[in-house]
Scaffold this motif. Structure first.
Motif, mmCIF file in Angstrom:
data_model
loop_
_atom_site.group_PDB
_atom_site.id
_atom_site.type_symbol
_atom_site.label_atom_id
_atom_site.label_comp_id
_atom_site.label_asym_id
_atom_site.label_seq_id
_atom_site.Cartn_x
_atom_site.Cartn_y
_atom_site.Cartn_z
ATOM 1 N N ASP A 47 57.324 31.351 2.316
ATOM 2 C CA ASP A 47 57.784 30.486 3.396
ATOM 3 C C ASP A 47 59.280 30.197 3.317
ATOM 4 O O ASP A 47 59.872 29.680 4.271
ATOM 5 C CB ASP A 47 57.005 29.165 3.391
ATOM 6 N N LYS A 48 59.911 30.519 2.201
ATOM 7 C CA LYS A 48 61.355 30.322 2.069
ATOM 8 C C LYS A 48 62.149 31.350 2.866
ATOM 9 O O LYS A 48 63.326 31.163 3.136
ATOM 10 C CB LYS A 48 61.749 30.366 0.600
ATOM 11 N N PHE A 49 61.474 32.457 3.224
ATOM 12 C CA PHE A 49 62.145 33.463 4.047
ATOM 13 C C PHE A 49 62.129 33.006 5.498
ATOM 14 O O PHE A 49 61.073 32.673 6.048
ATOM 15 C CB PHE A 49 61.436 34.818 3.932
ATOM 16 N N TYR A 50 63.263 33.004 6.124
ATOM 17 C CA TYR A 50 63.348 32.616 7.537
ATOM 18 C C TYR A 50 64.552 33.292 8.171
ATOM 19 O O TYR A 50 65.602 33.432 7.542
ATOM 20 C CB TYR A 50 63.469 31.092 7.708
ATOM 21 N N SER A 51 64.409 33.689 9.429
ATOM 22 C CA SER A 51 65.494 34.328 10.145
ATOM 23 C C SER A 51 65.508 33.890 11.598
ATOM 24 O O SER A 51 64.452 33.699 12.206
ATOM 25 C CB SER A 51 65.368 35.854 10.077
ATOM 26 N N ASP A 52 66.693 33.753 12.156
ATOM 27 C CA ASP A 52 66.868 33.464 13.573
ATOM 28 C C ASP A 52 67.139 34.722 14.382
ATOM 29 O O ASP A 52 67.335 34.650 15.600
ATOM 30 C CB ASP A 52 68.031 32.483 13.782
ATOM 31 N N LYS A 53 67.136 35.876 13.719
ATOM 32 C CA LYS A 53 67.406 37.117 14.434
ATOM 33 C C LYS A 53 66.335 37.375 15.492
ATOM 34 O O LYS A 53 65.153 37.084 15.282
ATOM 35 C CB LYS A 53 67.434 38.298 13.463
ATOM 36 N N LYS A 54 66.769 37.963 16.600
ATOM 37 C CA LYS A 54 65.823 38.349 17.629
ATOM 38 C C LYS A 54 64.928 39.454 17.091
ATOM 39 O O LYS A 54 65.407 40.422 16.505
ATOM 40 C CB LYS A 54 66.568 38.839 18.875
ATOM 41 N N LEU A 55 63.620 39.312 17.280
ATOM 42 C CA LEU A 55 62.656 40.272 16.750
ATOM 43 C C LEU A 55 62.089 41.152 17.859
ATOM 44 O O LEU A 55 62.276 40.893 19.048
ATOM 45 C CB LEU A 55 61.533 39.538 16.028
ATOM 46 N N GLY A 56 61.374 42.204 17.458
ATOM 47 C CA GLY A 56 60.757 43.104 18.420
ATOM 48 C C GLY A 56 61.672 44.255 18.778
ATOM 49 O O GLY A 56 62.526 44.673 17.980
ATOM 50 N N ALA A 57 61.512 44.791 19.982
ATOM 51 C CA ALA A 57 62.325 45.901 20.482
ATOM 52 C C ALA A 57 63.097 45.413 21.701
ATOM 53 O O ALA A 57 62.502 44.875 22.640
ATOM 54 C CB ALA A 57 61.435 47.082 20.849
ATOM 55 N N PHE A 58 64.411 45.625 21.705
ATOM 56 C CA PHE A 58 65.222 45.146 22.822
ATOM 57 C C PHE A 58 66.527 45.947 22.902
ATOM 58 O O PHE A 58 67.017 46.486 21.900
ATOM 59 C CB PHE A 58 65.525 43.656 22.665
ATOM 60 N N PHE A 59 67.088 46.016 24.096
ATOM 61 C CA PHE A 59 68.342 46.737 24.345
ATOM 62 C C PHE A 59 69.482 45.740 24.415
ATOM 63 O O PHE A 59 69.404 44.742 25.123
ATOM 64 C CB PHE A 59 68.250 47.526 25.647
ATOM 65 N N GLU A 60 70.547 46.052 23.683
ATOM 66 C CA GLU A 60 71.683 45.136 23.627
ATOM 67 C C GLU A 60 72.921 45.885 23.154
ATOM 68 O O GLU A 60 72.864 46.646 22.174
ATOM 69 C CB GLU A 60 71.357 43.977 22.664
ATOM 70 N N ASN A 61 74.010 45.734 23.876
ATOM 71 C CA ASN A 61 75.297 46.338 23.496
ATOM 72 C C ASN A 61 75.197 47.847 23.272
ATOM 73 O O ASN A 61 75.721 48.394 22.298
ATOM 74 C CB ASN A 61 75.860 45.664 22.240
ATOM 75 N N GLY A 62 74.506 48.509 24.185
ATOM 76 C CA GLY A 62 74.453 49.958 24.153
ATOM 77 C C GLY A 62 73.456 50.555 23.185
ATOM 78 O O GLY A 62 73.370 51.786 23.064
ATOM 79 N N LYS A 63 72.702 49.721 22.500
ATOM 80 C CA LYS A 63 71.736 50.219 21.531
ATOM 81 C C LYS A 63 70.370 49.567 21.748
ATOM 82 O O LYS A 63 70.264 48.457 22.287
ATOM 83 C CB LYS A 63 72.204 49.932 20.098
ATOM 84 N N THR A 64 69.342 50.268 21.309
ATOM 85 C CA THR A 64 67.998 49.696 21.286
ATOM 86 C C THR A 64 67.687 49.289 19.853
ATOM 87 O O THR A 64 67.741 50.113 18.939
ATOM 88 C CB THR A 64 66.948 50.689 21.792
ATOM 89 N N HIS A 65 67.397 48.008 19.675
ATOM 90 C CA HIS A 65 67.198 47.436 18.348
ATOM 91 C C HIS A 65 65.707 47.204 18.094
ATOM 92 O O HIS A 65 64.955 46.858 19.009
ATOM 93 C CB HIS A 65 67.956 46.106 18.222
ATOM 94 N N PHE A 66 65.321 47.370 16.842
ATOM 95 C CA PHE A 66 63.929 47.156 16.425
ATOM 96 C C PHE A 66 63.923 46.302 15.175
ATOM 97 O O PHE A 66 64.607 46.624 14.189
ATOM 98 C CB PHE A 66 63.245 48.496 16.132
ATOM 99 N N ARG A 67 63.139 45.228 15.211
ATOM 100 C CA ARG A 67 63.076 44.335 14.046
ATOM 101 C C ARG A 67 61.660 43.823 13.841
ATOM 102 O O ARG A 67 60.946 43.515 14.790
ATOM 103 C CB ARG A 67 64.024 43.137 14.222
ATOM 104 N N LEU A 68 61.283 43.702 12.571
ATOM 105 C CA LEU A 68 59.959 43.197 12.189
ATOM 106 C C LEU A 68 60.116 42.338 10.954
ATOM 107 O O LEU A 68 60.785 42.719 9.994
ATOM 108 C CB LEU A 68 59.016 44.362 11.892
ATOM 109 N N PHE A 69 59.470 41.173 10.968
ATOM 110 C CA PHE A 69 59.506 40.277 9.810
ATOM 111 C C PHE A 69 58.260 40.479 8.962
ATOM 112 O O PHE A 69 57.131 40.338 9.450
ATOM 113 C CB PHE A 69 59.586 38.820 10.257
ATOM 114 N N THR A 70 58.450 40.821 7.698
ATOM 115 C CA THR A 70 57.353 40.874 6.727
ATOM 116 C C THR A 70 57.923 40.765 5.323
ATOM 117 O O THR A 70 58.567 41.695 4.830
ATOM 118 C CB THR A 70 56.491 42.149 6.863
ATOM 119 N N PRO A 71 57.739 39.649 4.647
ATOM 120 C CA PRO A 71 58.320 39.472 3.311
ATOM 121 C C PRO A 71 57.610 40.246 2.213
ATOM 122 O O PRO A 71 58.185 40.474 1.147
ATOM 123 C CB PRO A 71 58.207 37.961 3.075
#
Length: 697
Positions: A47-71
């Protein structure tokens, strides 16, 4: 993490989405957190792991980003498919940051592509997993339902100026309904049967046209997040699980969520039956169809409330949060097994900070992206209080009038606790007190009986909103009480009455449903009395689809399914995608007298604020001697003055003395509405199992 030093490794891989090789058992174990610690200790550390980064798949600034949270995962990769049926995909390495977010970015737009994450845990085979933040989902219709996320373009839809329907909770008249059931029956007359589009086709017998005619101002959709339509084989063991209870092998109601950000794709397919061994939702059409549906309801002034399930996850699937990080996302015992107070195989650990974030962001996403006006939470007490408080706090920043109601049970029972936090809750006390708990040996007030601890004082408290100022009251405010007599659970109100009056036996086979649905005079009176009490009580009013014509749920007899209860009345139709659940509009015509009575009560409640806004002090109860099942009161609100009397005694005609003046009868045992039926003075009689509403002239 410095993204510029990432080296993306692309590997061609063969993946088969229809076979067992893709999925493994859900015995995932921790890898990053020290394994010698107890489960609870490891969860506390994670539970000490935490992030405000946008998660999932999304397009931003010319790139498609992919993020998944799993400690706890040792490795996570991304796989991209060009076509939904592709078995060959490209794998891209992902890198973990210091807060347990795995990420990679690819150049350009990838809209229309399909993707998954491949998650590896220590001493376990890799598992292909659906992104928990996927905005659209393609599903392969077979056991354990393999799925792929779809990369879609967001913020493109033309809402034509549409905004939320912002209503005072006290004014809500909610119609609980299932998207498919409202138009799948041929009697609905719609072209796109069983779909979002069909639901809002204009000038049809069923769907939106019917709902408008009834007069309600809000619909509550049974779960419409992407969910598991298919359960496990009947009486055939598969991967250690044996289904002995569901011969239909289906989940129709939707209480097995698969994706918290994606609309159910089945409701965009004009098909009579689900298409096994084929892909559903590959065109992501449900995203636009759902928005079109909401916009159409809003144009008619009808709010859209979603029934949501954040307490557990789809039980009979692999490749979801169970495999992404079982130890982080689920409540487990010290043996590492799922705790399942939900009764659905697992309970989500909503107190985990990043799961709390996912739930809150899901709610806000549906508000912003789909213009949803409110939410009903399934088994609300299974969510921790901090999450409950955070949800309503963040949502009200966006829409101060957003509706939040719940089932205040599951892991406890605490409607008062929800009320203290500004939430509404289903009021099972008024349901059981007025109707009864069961139709066999637990009848309530409308039958001239007391269920449990009910008595005349409790009946009076229900009129005022079941407030804490009354003995055994639950709510701080009347608008926190969701008053109802029927929901998707249990027998319909009409069938409850049919069974209670012994018009039919529990195990009786009914072959002629059209004849069976027609109400007897006594059944009609009981249905009307219950409705009259409901619509004249303070609080949020909710009815279930078909309640207005005493809908019956007789299990379809002519089905090629080994169901021993075919032809009998159903009390738990969650698995039946058939005429057991479909709204038959011919039955609304058969019991038109009751339908008209409901429309009249709805019109009455909408026109006169006294039934919605009156304060506790505005209601004066009259004493009635020798008939504990009669109730009589005056309600004065601003320039409105009403006299309401109901007699649930099945033997006695009750005489009521009226206050001075002329009184217009707006409701009697035959009709209801806002047009005077006649004018009376001095006294009035109310027949057994009947009620009246009078307005001071």
């Amino acid at each position: 993490m410095n993204k510029s030093i990432l080296i993306t490794i692309i590997i061609l891989v063969s993946l088969t989405f229809t076979g067992a090789k893709l999925f493994i058992s859900d015995k995932t174990k921790s890898s990053v957190i020290e394994s010698h610690l107890s489960i609870s200790e490891r969860q506390k550390l994670s539970d000490k792991f935490y992030s405000d980064k946008k998660l999932g798949a999304f397009f931003e600034n010319g790139k498609t980003h992919f993020r998944l949270f799993t400690p706890n995962a040792e490795n996570v990769s991304l796989v991209i498919f060009d076509k939904v049926e592709d078995e060959n995909g490209k794998i891209y390495e992902m890198t973990r940051d210091e807060n347990a977010v795995w990420e990679t970015s690819l150049e350009g737009e990838l809209f229309g592509k399909y993707y998954n994450f491949i998650v590896e845990h220590k001493n376990q085979k890799p598992v292909v997993c659906l992104d928990p933040c996927a905005k659209a989902v393609a599903s392969f219709n077979t056991y354990f339902t393999p799925r792929k996320g779809i990369i879609i373009k967001e913020d493109y839809y033309n809402w034509d100026g549409d905004e939320w329907i912002r209503k005072d909770w006290r004014d809500l008249i909610i119609y609980e309904m299932h998207v498919r059931d409202m138009t799948e029956h041929p009697s609905s007359g719609v072209k796109e049967r069983g779909t979002y589009k069909g639901l809002v086709e204009k000038d049809k017998t069923g769907g939106l046209s019917y709902i408008k005619k009834l007069g309600v101002n809000a619909v509550e959709l049974l779960p419409s997040h992407e969910f598991a339509n298919i359960e496990i084989p009947f009486k055939k063991e598969l991967r250690g699980k044996l289904n002995t209870w569901n011969p239909y092998e289906r989940n129709h109601w939707g209480y097995m969520t698969a994706a918290f950000f994606a609309p159910e794709s089945y409701y965009s397919e004009n098909t009579r039956n689900i298409k096994w061994n084929s892909w559903s939702g590959a065109d992501a059409k449900a995203v636009t169809d759902f928005k079109d549906m909401v916009k159409a309801f809003h144009k008619e002034g009808i709010a859209v409330i979603m029934d949501v399930v954040y307490n557990h996850l789809s039980e009979y699937e692999f490749g979801n949060l169970k495999e992404i990080d079982k130890e982080y996302y689920f409540r487990l015992n010290e043996q590492g097994d799922f705790i399942a107070e939900s009764g659905c195989g697992n309970d989500l650990r909503t107190e985990a900070p990043m799961l709390r974030r996912l739930i809150v962001e899901s709610v806000l996403y549906w508000m912003k992206e789909y213009h949803i006006d409110g939410f009903r939470f399934d088994l609300g007490k299974l969510l921790d209080w901090e999450t409950i408080e955070t949800i309503i706090y963040e949502a009200k920043k966006i829409n101060p009038d957003v509706v939040f109601v719940c089932e205040p049970w599951g892991g406890g029972y605490d409607p008062a606790g929800f009320s203290l936090r500004g939430w509404g809750a289903w009021n099972d006390q008024i349901r059981n007190g007025i109707k009864g708990e069961n139709p066999f040996n637990g009848l309530g007030w409308i039958f001239g009986q007391w269920y449990g601890n009910n008595n005349p004082q409790r009946i009076k408290s229900y009129v005022n909103g079941t407030l804490v100022r009354d003995t055994l009251g639950l709510f701080q405010k009347p608008e926190h009480s969701v008053n109802y007599l029927e929901s998707h659970d249990g027998y319909t109100f009409g069938d409850f009455i049919r069974l209670a009056t012994k018009s039919v036996a529990r195990d009786e086979i009914i072959r002629d449903v059209d004849s069976f649905v027609k109400l007897t005079p006594l059944q009609m009176k009981l249905n009307k009395l219950g409705a009259l009490f409901l619509f004249t009580s303070r609080g949020i009013t909710m009815i279930h689809s078909g309640q207005e014509f005493a809908r019956t749920k007789v299990i379809s007899y002519d089905l090629d399914v080994p169901d021993a209860h075919k032809g009998m009345i159903d009390h738990n139709s969650y698995e039946k995608d058939n005429e057991t659940n479909y709204i038959n509009y011919k039955h609304a015509e058969i019991n038109k007298e009751l339908f008209d009575y409901y429309t009249g009560l709805i019109e009455l409640r909408k026109k006169y604020s006294a039934f919605r806004r009156a304060k506790y002090e505005d209601v004066t109860f009259h004493e009635i001697k020798k008939n504990p099942f009669a109730i009589c009161y005056e309600v004065k609100y601003k320039d409105e003055h009403f006299f309401v009397a109901m007699n649930a005694n099945q033997e006695i005609t009750q005489h009521f003395s009226l206050p001075k003046g002329d009184w217009e009868v707006l409701v009697d045992n035959l009709k209801s509405g806002v047009k005077p039926i006649k004018v009376v003075k001095n006294k009035i009689e109310v027949e057994p199992t009947s009620g009246i509403v009078l307005k001071k002239k």
